[in-house]
Design an enzyme around this catalytic site. Structure first.
Site, mmCIF file in Angstrom:
data_model
loop_
_atom_site.group_PDB
_atom_site.id
_atom_site.type_symbol
_atom_site.label_atom_id
_atom_site.label_comp_id
_atom_site.label_asym_id
_atom_site.label_seq_id
_atom_site.Cartn_x
_atom_site.Cartn_y
_atom_site.Cartn_z
ATOM 1 N N MET A 186 -0.130 -8.324 -3.478
ATOM 2 C CA MET A 186 0.734 -7.748 -4.500
ATOM 3 C C MET A 186 1.593 -6.591 -3.981
ATOM 4 O O MET A 186 1.794 -5.597 -4.687
ATOM 5 C CB MET A 186 -0.118 -7.270 -5.694
ATOM 6 C CG MET A 186 -0.957 -8.364 -6.323
ATOM 7 S SD MET A 186 0.028 -9.777 -6.846
ATOM 8 C CE MET A 186 0.765 -9.086 -8.314
ATOM 9 N N HIS B 185 3.394 -19.097 -4.622
ATOM 10 C CA HIS B 185 3.845 -18.547 -5.901
ATOM 11 C C HIS B 185 3.483 -19.541 -7.008
ATOM 12 O O HIS B 185 3.715 -20.748 -6.860
ATOM 13 C CB HIS B 185 5.365 -18.338 -5.840
ATOM 14 C CG HIS B 185 5.920 -17.791 -7.106
ATOM 15 N ND1 HIS B 185 5.746 -16.470 -7.481
ATOM 16 C CD2 HIS B 185 6.619 -18.378 -8.111
ATOM 17 C CE1 HIS B 185 6.317 -16.283 -8.650
ATOM 18 N NE2 HIS B 185 6.858 -17.413 -9.062
ATOM 19 N N ARG C 75 6.745 2.433 1.485
ATOM 20 C CA ARG C 75 6.453 1.037 1.839
ATOM 21 C C ARG C 75 6.587 0.788 3.341
ATOM 22 O O ARG C 75 5.858 -0.016 3.922
ATOM 23 C CB ARG C 75 7.433 0.093 1.111
ATOM 24 C CG ARG C 75 7.207 0.001 -0.369
ATOM 25 C CD ARG C 75 8.174 -1.018 -0.978
ATOM 26 N NE ARG C 75 8.191 -0.941 -2.432
ATOM 27 C CZ ARG C 75 7.320 -1.540 -3.233
ATOM 28 N NH1 ARG C 75 6.370 -2.275 -2.731
ATOM 29 N NH2 ARG C 75 7.411 -1.407 -4.539
ATOM 30 N N GLY D 204 14.202 -11.388 -0.158
ATOM 31 C CA GLY D 204 14.218 -11.411 -1.617
ATOM 32 C C GLY D 204 12.812 -11.539 -2.188
ATOM 33 O O GLY D 204 11.826 -11.612 -1.454
ATOM 34 N N ILE E 197 5.429 -5.791 -2.036
ATOM 35 C CA ILE E 197 6.695 -6.346 -1.543
ATOM 36 C C ILE E 197 6.890 -5.874 -0.099
ATOM 37 O O ILE E 197 6.739 -4.688 0.199
ATOM 38 C CB ILE E 197 7.862 -5.896 -2.442
ATOM 39 C CG1 ILE E 197 7.710 -6.563 -3.813
ATOM 40 C CG2 ILE E 197 9.206 -6.245 -1.810
ATOM 41 C CD1 ILE E 197 8.715 -6.103 -4.830
HETATM 42 C C1 GRF Z 1 -2.219 -17.111 -7.126
HETATM 43 O O1 GRF Z 1 -1.877 -17.646 -8.378
HETATM 44 C C2 GRF Z 1 -1.002 -17.024 -6.255
HETATM 45 O O2 GRF Z 1 -0.092 -18.051 -6.480
HETATM 46 C C3 GRF Z 1 -0.405 -15.706 -6.661
HETATM 47 O O3 GRF Z 1 -1.524 -14.873 -6.852
HETATM 48 C C4 GRF Z 1 -2.646 -15.645 -7.213
HETATM 49 C C5 GRF Z 1 -3.750 -15.317 -6.252
HETATM 50 O O4 GRF Z 1 -4.968 -15.908 -6.632
HETATM 51 N N1 GRF Z 1 0.543 -15.247 -5.674
HETATM 52 P P1 GRF Z 1 -6.215 -15.818 -5.659
HETATM 53 O O5 GRF Z 1 -6.464 -14.346 -5.353
HETATM 54 O O6 GRF Z 1 -5.924 -16.613 -4.433
HETATM 55 O O7 GRF Z 1 -7.347 -16.405 -6.468
#
Ligand code: GRF
Length: 217
Positions: free
Chosen positions: A93, A112, A68, A146, A95
């Site tokens: 996606m 989020h 990472r 976190g 961390i």
């Molecule tokens: C959204 O629900 C966001 O809150 C989450 O991942 C999703 C991304 O959706 N972290 P998009 O790629 O912006 O359509």
């Protein structure tokens, strides 16, 4: 002339949040330069959306890095070269490690799809339904070490209906994400955001521009 506020959006998926930022910027409501879109996923729809809008894109595939930290070092290089003021995670996606966090203190934000601190992590729409919560929503927050724990900038509340599936709830939450993410970015671009401990203070908010978005407005 005032230097434009340069943002980079990091996304792994479809990129509807990216699209809402591009749309607000293009119609003159968001005073930023969307300078760069980075994805770790070569197939991300977000890259296509960015290209269609004429924004520079970069794919940094995490699979090509042994750990990472090395992946993050590549991100830091790209973001520093592009002279980015704010890093906007939108469905990114991965961390982040201290390599990224220390390079851009208080300059990375995330969205989020739940009302933090309830339901951090993944698959949170299903978790909220399974728990029997009556409301969920979305949260824009600063990124710290976190998972989904940093100081909260803005939240929107969304009801959970009796026949909701994770997909229908996610869709209702996304509508609100598309409202609050550009709003948070606008406040940051205008230099109105200050962090005091866990509290985020927004200067000169009034009327409909509050940091709480409820289900009826
Ligand atoms: C959204 O629900 C966001 O809150 C989450 O991942 C999703 C991304 O959706 N972290 P998009 O790629 O912006 O359509």
């Amino acid at each position: 002339m005032k230097k434009p506020f340069r943002i980079a959006v990091l996304a792994s998926g479809g990129g509807t949040n990216l699209q809402s930022i591009i749309d607000q910027q293009q119609c003159g409501r968001l005073p930023v330069d969307v300078t760069l879109v980075i994805s770790n996923n070569p197939g991300a729809g977000a890259l296509v959306r960015a290209q269609q809008a004429g924004i520079n894109t970069l794919c940094i595939n995490h699979r090509n890095y042994p750990n990472r930290e090395d992946f993050d070092r590549e991100l830091v290089n790209a973001l520093q070269q592009a002279d980015i003021d704010l890093i906007v995670l939108a469905g990114f996606m991965r961390i982040l490690t201290p390599v990224m966090l220390q390079a851009f203190p208080q300059r990375i934000i995330n969205i989020h799809p739940a009302l933090l601190p309830a339901f951090p992590g993944l698959d949170v729409q299903q978790q909220a339904i399974d728990y029997g919560a009556r409301f969920s929503g979305c949260t824009v927050h600063f990124v710290d070490a976190g998972v989904d724990t940093g100081p909260i900038i803005i939240q929107a509340v969304v009801p959970i209906l009796p026949d909701d599936s994770a997909a229908t709830l996610a869709e209702r939450i996304l509508e609100q994400e598309h409202r609050i993410y550009p709003q948070a970015i606008q406040w940051l671009a205008e230099g109105r955001v200050k962090i005091e401990g866990r509290n985020v203070l927004i200067a000169n908010t009034s009327g409909d521009k509050t940091a709480l978005v409820n289900p009826t407005n």
